[in-house]
Scaffold this motif. Structure first.
Motif, short mmCIF file in Angstrom:
data_model
loop_
_atom_site.label_atom_id
_atom_site.label_comp_id
_atom_site.label_asym_id
_atom_site.label_seq_id
_atom_site.Cartn_x
_atom_site.Cartn_y
_atom_site.Cartn_z
N CYS A 23 0.87 -1.17 0.00
CA CYS A 23 0.00 0.00 0.00
C CYS A 23 0.91 1.22 0.00
O CYS A 23 1.65 1.43 0.96
CB CYS A 23 -0.89 -0.03 1.24
N ASN A 24 0.88 1.99 -1.09
CA ASN A 24 1.85 3.08 -1.25
C ASN A 24 1.17 4.41 -1.54
O ASN A 24 0.11 4.46 -2.17
CB ASN A 24 2.81 2.77 -2.40
N SER A 25 1.81 5.46 -1.10
CA SER A 25 1.30 6.80 -1.34
C SER A 25 2.45 7.79 -1.41
O SER A 25 3.54 7.52 -0.90
CB SER A 25 0.34 7.21 -0.23
N SER A 26 2.20 8.93 -2.02
CA SER A 26 3.19 10.01 -2.01
C SER A 26 2.95 10.94 -0.83
O SER A 26 3.74 11.84 -0.56
CB SER A 26 3.11 10.81 -3.32
N SER A 27 1.87 10.68 -0.10
CA SER A 27 1.51 11.53 1.05
C SER A 27 1.89 10.84 2.35
O SER A 27 1.97 9.61 2.42
CB SER A 27 0.01 11.81 1.05
N VAL A 28 2.08 11.64 3.36
CA VAL A 28 2.35 11.13 4.70
C VAL A 28 1.03 10.95 5.42
O VAL A 28 0.16 11.82 5.38
CB VAL A 28 3.26 12.09 5.50
N PHE A 29 0.87 9.82 6.10
CA PHE A 29 -0.35 9.53 6.85
C PHE A 29 -0.05 9.44 8.33
O PHE A 29 0.98 8.92 8.73
CB PHE A 29 -0.97 8.22 6.38
N SER A 30 -0.95 9.94 9.14
CA SER A 30 -0.78 9.82 10.59
C SER A 30 -1.02 8.39 11.04
O SER A 30 -0.50 7.97 12.08
CB SER A 30 -1.75 10.76 11.31
N SER A 31 -1.79 7.65 10.29
CA SER A 31 -2.02 6.24 10.58
C SER A 31 -2.55 5.56 9.32
O SER A 31 -3.06 6.22 8.41
CB SER A 31 -3.03 6.06 11.73
N LEU A 32 -2.41 4.26 9.29
CA LEU A 32 -2.97 3.47 8.19
C LEU A 32 -3.70 2.28 8.80
O LEU A 32 -3.28 1.75 9.84
CB LEU A 32 -1.88 2.97 7.24
N GLN A 33 -4.76 1.90 8.14
CA GLN A 33 -5.51 0.74 8.59
C GLN A 33 -5.54 -0.31 7.48
O GLN A 33 -5.50 0.02 6.30
CB GLN A 33 -6.96 1.12 8.92
N TRP A 34 -5.64 -1.56 7.89
CA TRP A 34 -5.86 -2.66 6.97
C TRP A 34 -7.18 -3.33 7.32
O TRP A 34 -7.47 -3.58 8.50
CB TRP A 34 -4.73 -3.69 7.07
N TYR A 35 -7.95 -3.60 6.25
CA TYR A 35 -9.23 -4.26 6.40
C TYR A 35 -9.27 -5.50 5.54
O TYR A 35 -8.60 -5.59 4.51
CB TYR A 35 -10.37 -3.33 5.95
N ARG A 36 -10.12 -6.44 5.94
CA ARG A 36 -10.38 -7.62 5.13
C ARG A 36 -11.89 -7.70 4.91
O ARG A 36 -12.67 -7.51 5.85
CB ARG A 36 -9.89 -8.88 5.82
N GLN A 37 -12.26 -7.98 3.68
CA GLN A 37 -13.68 -8.05 3.34
C GLN A 37 -13.97 -9.35 2.64
O GLN A 37 -13.30 -9.73 1.69
CB GLN A 37 -14.05 -6.87 2.42
N GLU A 38 -15.02 -10.02 3.11
CA GLU A 38 -15.47 -11.26 2.48
C GLU A 38 -16.72 -10.95 1.66
O GLU A 38 -17.42 -9.98 1.94
CB GLU A 38 -15.75 -12.31 3.55
N PRO A 39 -17.00 -11.76 0.64
CA PRO A 39 -18.16 -11.49 -0.22
C PRO A 39 -19.44 -11.35 0.59
O PRO A 39 -19.72 -12.14 1.49
CB PRO A 39 -18.19 -12.74 -1.12
N GLY A 40 -20.21 -10.31 0.27
CA GLY A 40 -21.49 -10.11 0.92
C GLY A 40 -21.42 -9.47 2.29
O GLY A 40 -22.45 -9.35 2.97
N GLU A 41 -20.23 -9.06 2.69
CA GLU A 41 -20.08 -8.46 4.01
C GLU A 41 -19.33 -7.14 3.91
O GLU A 41 -18.73 -6.82 2.89
CB GLU A 41 -19.34 -9.41 4.95
#
Lengths: 106, 115
Positions: A23-41
């Motif tokens: 997960c890449n960006s040219s901007s600085v983030f104060s925090s990053l989150q990771w999520y997981r998504q299953e079909p239909g949810e």
């Protein structure tokens, strides 16, 4: 506008293999989150990283926040079919990456 | 369980009709959001709210309006639905003393089809 680029977009692997999602960006983030998504949810939060260089582990998942707080990675060791899903990173003003669709074959 | 309920969960409507989606939360979160999720576009923010009667536009707000008259409810309205608004809509919440402000929790989604 803060953008997050995820790679790869698709990942198809065999059970037991290791993988890394970026997960890449040219901007600085104060925090990053990771999520997981299953079909239909809705997406489910896996982890939040807030400190540059931070490493967090969640069983076989290892999350790292870049030193400059512009990027993050998700590493899965010995992937299992139950890891199959859409993985999303998010940060800043509620910006999401495009997601990585992971399929783990038995 | 972050206590988010979306309704309806599934809806089919005709082009040009108004549609309202409701998001209800039970844990007094300050912030509420509406996203849409489409293949190839990921999750895109439509509108968000940072308190009762305080709302702001997101990335894809055209054709949508919102209202928040109570802390627990955030309504998304399509005044005149179009086929391009066929999508999955997710409500999300964040902002309590227990969780960082940027960590958000999602509802289960509302599938909207405009025919």
């Amino acid at each position: 506008t803060q953008l997050l680029e995820q790679s790869p977009q698709f990942l198809s692997i065999q059970e037991g293999e290791n993988l890394t999602v970026y997960c890449n960006s040219s901007s600085v983030f104060s925090s990053l989150q990771w999520y997981r998504q299953e079909p239909g949810e809705g997406p489910v939060l896996l982890v939040t990283v807030v400190t540059g260089g931070e490493v967090k582990k969640l069983k076989r998942l290892t999350f790292q926040f870049g030193d400059a707080r512009k990027d993050s990675s998700l590493h899965i060791t010995a992937a299992q079919p139950g890891d199959t899903g859409l993985y999303l990173c998010a940060g800043g003003k509620l910006t999401f990456g495009q997601g990585t669709i992971l399929t783990v074959h038995p | 369980d972050a206590g988010i309920t979306q309704s309806p969960r599934h809806k089919v409507t005709e082009t040009g009709t108004p549609v309202t989606l409701r998001c209800h939360q039970t844990e007094n979160h300050r912030y509420m959001y509406w996203y849409r999720q489409d293949p190839g576009h990921g999750l895109r923010l439509i509108h968000y709210s940072y308190g009762v009667k305080d709302t702001d536009k997101g990335e894809v707000s055209d054709g949508y309006s919102v209202s928040r008259s109570k802390t627990e409810d955030f309504l998304l309205t399509l005044e005149s639905a179009t086929s391009s608004q066929t999508s999955v809509y997710f409500c999300a919440i964040s902002g309590t003393q227990k969780t960082p402000g940027n960590t958000i929790y999602f509802g289960e989604g509302s599938w909207l089809t405009v025919v």
